[in-house]
Design a protein around this motif. Structure first.
Motif, PDB file in Angstrom:
ATOM      1  N   UNK A  44      -2.453   2.627  -5.680  1.00  0.00           N
ATOM      2  CA  UNK A  44      -3.493   1.943  -4.922  1.00  0.00           C
ATOM      3  C   UNK A  44      -3.244   0.458  -4.740  1.00  0.00           C
ATOM      4  N   UNK A  45      -2.460  -0.144  -5.625  1.00  0.00           N
ATOM      5  CA  UNK A  45      -2.180  -1.584  -5.531  1.00  0.00           C
ATOM      6  C   UNK A  45      -1.446  -1.937  -4.245  1.00  0.00           C
ATOM      7  N   UNK A  46      -0.846  -0.957  -3.597  1.00  0.00           N
ATOM      8  CA  UNK A  46      -0.152  -1.207  -2.320  1.00  0.00           C
ATOM      9  C   UNK A  46      -1.113  -1.784  -1.286  1.00  0.00           C
ATOM     10  N   UNK A  47      -2.406  -1.459  -1.421  1.00  0.00           N
ATOM     11  CA  UNK A  47      -3.416  -2.008  -0.503  1.00  0.00           C
ATOM     12  C   UNK A  47      -3.429  -3.535  -0.520  1.00  0.00           C
ATOM     13  N   UNK A  48      -2.956  -4.122  -1.607  1.00  0.00           N
ATOM     14  CA  UNK A  48      -2.979  -5.587  -1.743  1.00  0.00           C
ATOM     15  C   UNK A  48      -1.739  -6.249  -1.175  1.00  0.00           C
ATOM     16  N   UNK A  49      -0.869  -5.478  -0.533  1.00  0.00           N
ATOM     17  CA  UNK A  49       0.291  -6.055   0.147  1.00  0.00           C
ATOM     18  C   UNK A  49       1.420  -6.467  -0.770  1.00  0.00           C
ATOM     19  N   UNK A  50       1.652  -5.694  -1.849  1.00  0.00           N
ATOM     20  CA  UNK A  50       2.688  -6.066  -2.810  1.00  0.00           C
ATOM     21  C   UNK A  50       4.057  -5.469  -2.481  1.00  0.00           C
ATOM     22  N   UNK A  51       4.122  -4.633  -1.448  1.00  0.00           N
ATOM     23  CA  UNK A  51       5.387  -4.007  -1.075  1.00  0.00           C
ATOM     24  C   UNK A  51       5.651  -4.168   0.412  1.00  0.00           C
ATOM     25  N   UNK A  52       6.918  -4.357   0.803  1.00  0.00           N
ATOM     26  CA  UNK A  52       7.230  -4.451   2.226  1.00  0.00           C
ATOM     27  C   UNK A  52       7.259  -3.084   2.909  1.00  0.00           C
ATOM     28  N   UNK A  53       7.173  -2.014   2.133  1.00  0.00           N
ATOM     29  CA  UNK A  53       7.217  -0.661   2.698  1.00  0.00           C
ATOM     30  C   UNK A  53       5.825  -0.031   2.660  1.00  0.00           C
ATOM     31  N   UNK A  54       5.495   0.802   3.638  1.00  0.00           N
ATOM     32  CA  UNK A  54       4.200   1.500   3.613  1.00  0.00           C
ATOM     33  C   UNK A  54       4.191   2.615   2.572  1.00  0.00           C
ATOM     34  N   UNK A  55       2.999   2.977   2.139  1.00  0.00           N
ATOM     35  CA  UNK A  55       2.856   4.003   1.116  1.00  0.00           C
ATOM     36  C   UNK A  55       3.460   5.338   1.551  1.00  0.00           C
ATOM     37  N   UNK A  90      13.730   9.690 -13.780  1.00  0.00           N
ATOM     38  CA  UNK A  90      13.718   8.865 -12.581  1.00  0.00           C
ATOM     39  C   UNK A  90      12.345   8.875 -11.952  1.00  0.00           C
ATOM     40  N   UNK A  91      12.154   8.057 -10.944  1.00  0.00           N
ATOM     41  CA  UNK A  91      10.829   7.913 -10.333  1.00  0.00           C
ATOM     42  C   UNK A  91      10.938   7.536  -8.867  1.00  0.00           C
ATOM     43  N   UNK A  92       9.854   7.798  -8.155  1.00  0.00           N
ATOM     44  CA  UNK A  92       9.695   7.344  -6.787  1.00  0.00           C
ATOM     45  C   UNK A  92       8.225   7.029  -6.573  1.00  0.00           C
ATOM     46  N   UNK A  93       7.941   5.823  -6.082  1.00  0.00           N
ATOM     47  CA  UNK A  93       6.555   5.478  -5.806  1.00  0.00           C
ATOM     48  C   UNK A  93       6.447   4.074  -5.263  1.00  0.00           C
ATOM     49  N   UNK A  94       6.146   3.944  -3.988  1.00  0.00           N
ATOM     50  CA  UNK A  94       5.993   2.616  -3.408  1.00  0.00           C
ATOM     51  C   UNK A  94       4.892   1.867  -4.176  1.00  0.00           C
ATOM     52  N   UNK A  95       5.242   0.676  -4.661  1.00  0.00           N
ATOM     53  CA  UNK A  95       4.318  -0.123  -5.461  1.00  0.00           C
ATOM     54  C   UNK A  95       4.542  -0.015  -6.957  1.00  0.00           C
ATOM     55  N   UNK A  96       5.491   0.842  -7.375  1.00  0.00           N
ATOM     56  CA  UNK A  96       5.578   1.045  -8.834  1.00  0.00           C
ATOM     57  C   UNK A  96       6.274  -0.087  -9.586  1.00  0.00           C
ATOM     58  N   UNK A  97       6.987  -0.980  -8.897  1.00  0.00           N
ATOM     59  CA  UNK A  97       7.481  -2.158  -9.630  1.00  0.00           C
ATOM     60  C   UNK A  97       6.320  -3.084 -10.005  1.00  0.00           C
ATOM     61  N   UNK A  98       5.243  -3.042  -9.228  1.00  0.00           N
ATOM     62  CA  UNK A  98       4.058  -3.829  -9.587  1.00  0.00           C
ATOM     63  C   UNK A  98       3.426  -3.277 -10.864  1.00  0.00           C
TER      64      UNK A  98
END
Length: 345
Positions: A64-75, A168-176
């Motif tokens: 959900x943190x992706x909503x705050x614009x922390x990634x250059x890629x869309x969810x 391993x993992x995959x998830x846009x925003x997971x470095x946040x």
């Protein structure tokens, strides 16, 4: 949850060291391979360890943190990459296939409904986490559910004969998520933990750092409550990695720890069960900012440092042949005595 993880019995240590030291080589000349051979021998409690049915578990989830614009890629990229994994088109597919590792992809909480016909382990807890800028990413019940489902997956793989796991993992925003977990659990300023993730520019990095600092300040958590920290900042894929790692160690398996996000999951697991570190081979030092500090905090040394920052378990897959080489030299290399080679005077 109860995970029964104990330090491997050290009774065999001197015999393993004797076997390693009397191979036809100068003392210590195989470097870290010797340390890994000793480690795997102790994990398996044998002088002749075997790595069986090596399995890479790739967990995927949305944030959900992706909503705050922390990634250059869309969810949406999370689900797209899961489909890419299932079609065999990602880096992790190439490297696991090359090194004869079985690859299993787990839907931990992707914001997408996958077809039941796909070769995908469906362990979805929810359609992604909530935005931890304003509320915990998941409830404690959801967090525990993720750990339990992951432990069940490991149990099934162990029943099939697996005794070595990569994660391993995959998830846009997971470095946040990983950055916040690291900051709180290691007691480090968020500025020392945040990296560019999937390729943020300077302005994007500054924005990400500011958002994560706000999130940490909002929740007021302490490092001693690792489960609450995980529930607050984690992703479902990170929580499942924690559960999978804990159960794999409880089953006396060897754990291949990948990069920044995977190590953040291991950091949580180690806060819950410190003895897990005896079962972990740290495969590489990621080029993602903060990973080296996390490895230093854990006081561990990685096998490789080749500027990787992809995730997916790629570093673990690439390092697996080195772990296999460690076991193979222990089992197959001649001793001075068996080869009739004179030892050092």
């Amino acid at each position: 949850m109860k995970f029964n993880i104990t330090q491997p019995n050290q009774a065999l240590k001197s015999q393993l060291e004797h076997k390693i030291n009397h191979k036809t080589k100068p003392l210590g000349s195989l470097g870290m391979l010797e340390a890994v051979a000793l480690q795997v021998g102790l994990i398996q409690q044998t002088l002749s360890p075997q790595l069986c049915h090596a399995t890479m578990l790739v967990f995927a989830g949305d944030h959900g943190i992706v909503e705050a614009g922390v990634s250059p890629y869309p969810q949406a990229v999370t689900a797209q990459m899961v489909l890419n994994f299932l079609q065999g088109g990602a880096a992790i597919n190439v490297f696991t296939k090359q090194n004869n590792m079985h690859l299993s992809v787990v839907d931990s909480g992707v914001n997408y409904k996958f077809s039941p016909s796909l070769d995908l382990i469906d362990a979805k807890v929810a359609m992604g986490t909530r935005n931890f800028l304003t509320e915990p990413a998941m409830t404690l019940a959801q967090c525990e559910q993720a750990l339990t489902r992951a432990a069940d997956i490991v149990d099934a793989k162990v029943a099939e004969g697996c005794n070595v796991f990569g994660f391993g993992e995959m998830g846009i925003g997971n470095t946040s998520s990983a950055s916040c977990l690291m900051s709180v659990l290691c007691g480090l300023p968020i500025e020392e933990c945040v990296g560019r993730g999937t390729g943020l520019d300077d302005a994007g990095l500054a924005h990400k750092t500011n958002i994560l600092a706000q999130a940490i300040a909002h929740h007021h958590l302490i490092s001693s409550d690792a489960m609450q920290v995980l529930a607050t900042f984690g992703g479902f894929e990170i929580a499942m990695m924690v559960g999978a790692m804990l159960q794999a160690a409880a089953k006396q398996c060897t754990l291949l720890i990948d990069g920044f996000i995977t190590t953040a999951a291991l950091l949580v697991a180690a806060k819950l069960q410190p003895e897990i570190l005896h079962y972990c081979v740290f495969t590489h030092c990621s080029d993602e900012s903060g990973h080296k500090k996390m490895l230093d905090y854990l006081q561990v040394k990685p096998l490789l440092n080749i500027d990787l920052r992809l995730g997916e378990g790629t570093g673990a897959a690439l390092a697996y042949p080195l772990v296999l080489a460690s076991v193979n030299f222990l089992n197959q290399m001649a001793s001075f005595e068996s080869a009739s080679v004179s030892q050092k005077i």
